[in-house]
Design an enzyme around this catalytic site. Sequence first.
Site, short mmCIF file in Angstrom:
data_model
loop_
_atom_site.label_atom_id
_atom_site.label_comp_id
_atom_site.label_asym_id
_atom_site.label_seq_id
_atom_site.Cartn_x
_atom_site.Cartn_y
_atom_site.Cartn_z
CB VAL A 170 31.06 42.85 38.52
CG1 VAL A 170 30.58 42.33 37.17
CG2 VAL A 170 30.94 44.36 38.57
CG ASP A 221 38.45 36.24 44.07
OD1 ASP A 221 37.62 37.05 43.65
OD2 ASP A 221 39.52 36.57 44.65
NE ARG A 252 36.67 38.89 47.23
CZ ARG A 252 35.79 39.85 47.49
NH1 ARG A 252 36.04 40.74 48.43
NH2 ARG A 252 34.66 39.93 46.82
CB THR A 293 39.37 48.03 34.47
OG1 THR A 293 37.98 48.36 34.56
CG2 THR A 293 39.54 46.73 33.73
CB THR A 315 34.54 49.16 32.56
OG1 THR A 315 33.27 48.73 33.04
CG2 THR A 315 34.37 50.43 31.73
CB CYS A 346 31.66 52.78 37.52
SG CYS A 346 31.49 50.99 37.60
NE ARG A 357 35.56 48.35 44.27
CZ ARG A 357 34.99 47.67 43.28
NH1 ARG A 357 35.73 47.11 42.36
NH2 ARG A 357 33.68 47.56 43.22
#
Length: 429
Positions: free
Chosen positions: A20, A38, A43, A88, A123, A263, A334
């Site tokens: 995202v 980050d 990364r 989240t 979220t 999600c 994930r």
Amino acid sequence: MLQELIDKKKKLAVIGLGYVGLPIALELARKVSVIGFDINSNRVALMKQGIDPSNELEKEAFDGCDITFTDSLEVLKEASFYIAAVPTPVDEHKVPDLTPVLRASETIGKVISKGDYVVFESTVYPGCTEEDCLPVIEKLSGLKNIKDFKLGYSPERINPGDKNHTLSSIVKVVSGCDQESLDVIAGVYELVVKAGIHKASSIKVAEAAKIIENTQRDLNIALMNELSIIFNKMGINTFEVLEAAGTKWNFLKFQPGLVGGHCIGVDPYYLTHKANELGYKSQVILAGRTINDDMANYVAKNVVQHLIKTVGNVKDAKVLVKGATFKENVSDIRNSKVADVVKALKAFYVNVDVEDPYADSDELYHEYGFRLAEKTGSSYDAVIVTVPHASYLSLGEDYFSGITKEDAMIADLKGIFRNKITNRTYWSL
């Protein structure tokens, strides 16, 4: 604030550069000066070379961007507008794990100054931004919301692997702690979102809007999965039923399948957790979650039943699982329910090989305890095609015949080989 960002007198920071955060940071970096932050230094090093660690963006996406990648709080302090885009997840008990978002709040609390803006994209359940994150920021910064800085929420709507519905082409919901913040936050996102902005009346409304988007999808897929179980008992192909029903103009075209990812398989638990805190036990939402969470076991059970009939001792059986990511054409593992399928098969001592053109073997081992097969075999008793990766779509009967025994099962979960497999036992959801 908005004009100062446009004139590059002030900088914008994006905290969390995953699926995202990075696309948001790069899009905004074409309009304003951006700091990409980050906590993962590896990364950060890759992004400095123009490499997306998530394998979603091409190197060209970094071209022409005014962006500084860093893991330094001192560099982060240079910003005046902060966007937090951290994961989240839920824990093993399906309870919301606010650790990433609270740590992001701590980071923000250490660096913000008077007059700054803070916007969360993660979220969360309604109330989390103001009731859980804000107190952390205020405590560490010594500043007060509205009086000293402005708080907002704008839920992410990025869909990994989707090259059509990108940040600029999806209406962006925004919210703020007051009218001034609402207008400024909307103005910042209007710089890059061509589809338009929807101003929510409050932060809680924006949080709730995001969480029901995925809850609605979860419930619709749960219905398809339950229908698949019923139709399987009736000897009816679910995808043929959906194809027929889909000829009506108002039929919603959802399909059965494994529901994983960061999600749809997670967000509903945030809503039901908050509802439970308020004394209401969800019935419909949790029922859908139960069905979807159990589909991996359902798939494994059907495959094992076939193995018992054809092989006898399942310890001698070999199964190939094609696809380990949570959805097609992405490297994201994930909350992949494919891992649950593998776990369920191994619980019966079945020998399982897993292959996937997108997944990383080390990541799979770290997350789930198994690696991708270095080389796939040729005498499998069953093949489970979990996701319709683009490279799988061209496979035909000759391919499956070449890697399986004559009495093998092809478990095609998404029905992509329907009516194409005739010389092996074919099964789909």
